[in-house]
Motif scaffolding. Structure first.
Motif, short mmCIF file in Angstrom:
data_model
loop_
_atom_site.label_atom_id
_atom_site.label_comp_id
_atom_site.label_asym_id
_atom_site.label_seq_id
_atom_site.Cartn_x
_atom_site.Cartn_y
_atom_site.Cartn_z
N LYS A 65 0.73 -1.12 0.09
CA LYS A 65 0.01 -0.09 0.02
C LYS A 65 0.86 1.31 0.00
N LEU A 66 1.99 1.04 -0.75
CA LEU A 66 2.77 2.31 -0.99
C LEU A 66 2.75 2.72 -2.52
N THR A 67 3.76 3.70 -2.77
CA THR A 67 4.00 4.06 -4.30
C THR A 67 5.31 3.55 -4.60
N LEU A 68 5.78 3.68 -5.81
CA LEU A 68 7.05 3.05 -6.24
C LEU A 68 8.02 4.21 -5.76
N PRO A 69 7.85 5.36 -5.83
CA PRO A 69 8.77 6.69 -5.19
C PRO A 69 8.83 6.18 -3.88
N ASP A 70 7.81 5.82 -2.97
CA ASP A 70 7.97 5.56 -1.42
C ASP A 70 9.35 4.47 -1.25
N ILE A 71 9.34 3.51 -2.06
CA ILE A 71 10.30 2.53 -2.08
C ILE A 71 11.85 3.03 -2.50
N LEU A 72 11.66 3.69 -3.82
CA LEU A 72 12.90 4.45 -4.41
C LEU A 72 13.48 5.49 -3.28
N ASP A 73 12.63 6.44 -2.80
CA ASP A 73 13.18 7.46 -2.22
C ASP A 73 13.34 7.08 -0.36
N ASP A 74 12.88 5.85 -0.02
CA ASP A 74 12.80 5.41 1.32
C ASP A 74 11.76 6.57 2.05
N THR A 75 10.80 6.81 1.70
CA THR A 75 9.91 7.95 2.18
C THR A 75 9.32 7.54 3.75
#
Length: 302
Positions: A65-75
């Protein structure tokens, strides 16, 4: 082989996999099936043998339940899913009140187990401090025994429950046992005089004297019970798919974790408040006893 940038993303995915196991109860096999890839391929990704495909990462982000940028940028949203340590959560978007609680109670912030043993030790000091007043000592001894029971349960939980069961069972037991112990403490405070008479076998009239701090301590215990109850309800909402609810419907509740994210802070604050109230109650009782002894001494002199 993966590039350094890909390896960094893989490390985040590994952390998220652990988060999914804790909160959703998903094994690596479950995740690989939901991603539509084989378990061997998924393990190769996690071990850095081969690189994640973009489509797989997008599916994995949706599963979390995240977006791809959440994983790439470690939000912060990603960190909330996998953060285990209380200090990590303080860096994962906690509000000012949480941060102040963290700073004020640094010794208790290392881990849940360290926190519980710290409060056990503080209650032990209170028992020693109140040893000359049976009225207060009985209350402090009961809290001490309950905290010892809670500490032993936590040790057993880390040893037997956490490694062998999914997040639903882990969190239900982790929140359920404190709920039970706090209900027991509420019952004791409400019926303190009767239980104190029974414990002292009716040999000391001090236990029948009212303590002005009973009501405030009872209110704090009610707050602890409320926090534990809400945490259990949140845990059920986050795991509806384990009760046969369609996963697509259940997914919208996966981020219901308001108490979960703040649980340690709420518990530490309220447990510290109990310690403070018991200490104040003991001090007031000791002062009253000294004044009573002084008045009786004056009466004898006259």
């Amino acid at each position: 082989m993966q590039t350094p940038e890909e390896y960094e993303i893989t490390e985040r995915v590994n952390a998220l996999v652990k988060g999914l196991k804790k909160r959703r109860g998903y094994t690596k096999k479950d995740i690989s099936q939901k991603l539509g890839i084989g378990l061997t391929t998924f393990n190769d990704y996690l071990n850095g043998v081969s690189s994640f495909k973009l489509g797989t990462l997008i599916k994995f982000a949706a599963l979390c339940k995240l977006t791809l940028p959440d994983i790439l940028d470690d939000t912060l949203e990603a960190k909330k899913l996998y953060s285990e340590d209380l200090a990590d959560r303080a860096n994962a978007g906690k509000n000012t009140l949480d941060f102040l609680a963290f700073i004020l109670i640094i010794p208790a912030a290392t881990s849940a187990l360290a926190t519980q043993w710290l409060f056990f030790f503080l209650h032990l000091l209170l028992v020693v401090y109140s040893r000359k007043d049976l009225n207060c000592m009985v209350v402090n001894v009961v809290f001490l025994l309950v905290y010892l029971l809670a500490d032993l349960f936590t040790l057993s939980w880390h040893e037997y429950i956490y490694p062998n069961y999914n997040g639903l069972i882990q969190n239900t037991t982790a929140f359920g046992f404190p709920l039970l112990t706090n209900c027991l403490l509420m019952y004791f405070i409400k019926n303190r005089m009767q239980l104190s008479v029974w414990l002292s076998k009716g040999r000391n009239k001090e236990v029948l004297e009212p303590n002005k701090l009973d009501a405030p301590v009872y209110i704090v215990l009610v707050s602890l019970v409320f926090a534990d109850s809400i945490a259990i309800l949140e845990n059920i909402l986050r795991n509806l798919e384990h009760f046969g609810i369609d996963e697509e419907f259940a997914r919208q509740f996966w981020k219901v974790q308001y108490i979960y994210d703040n649980y340690e802070y709420v518990k530490v604050f309220l447990m510290a408040l109990v310690i403070i109230l018991l200490f104040i109650g003991t001090r007031i009782r000791q002062r009253q006893l000294r004044l009573a002894l002084g008045e009786s001494g004056l009466g004898m002199n006259t």
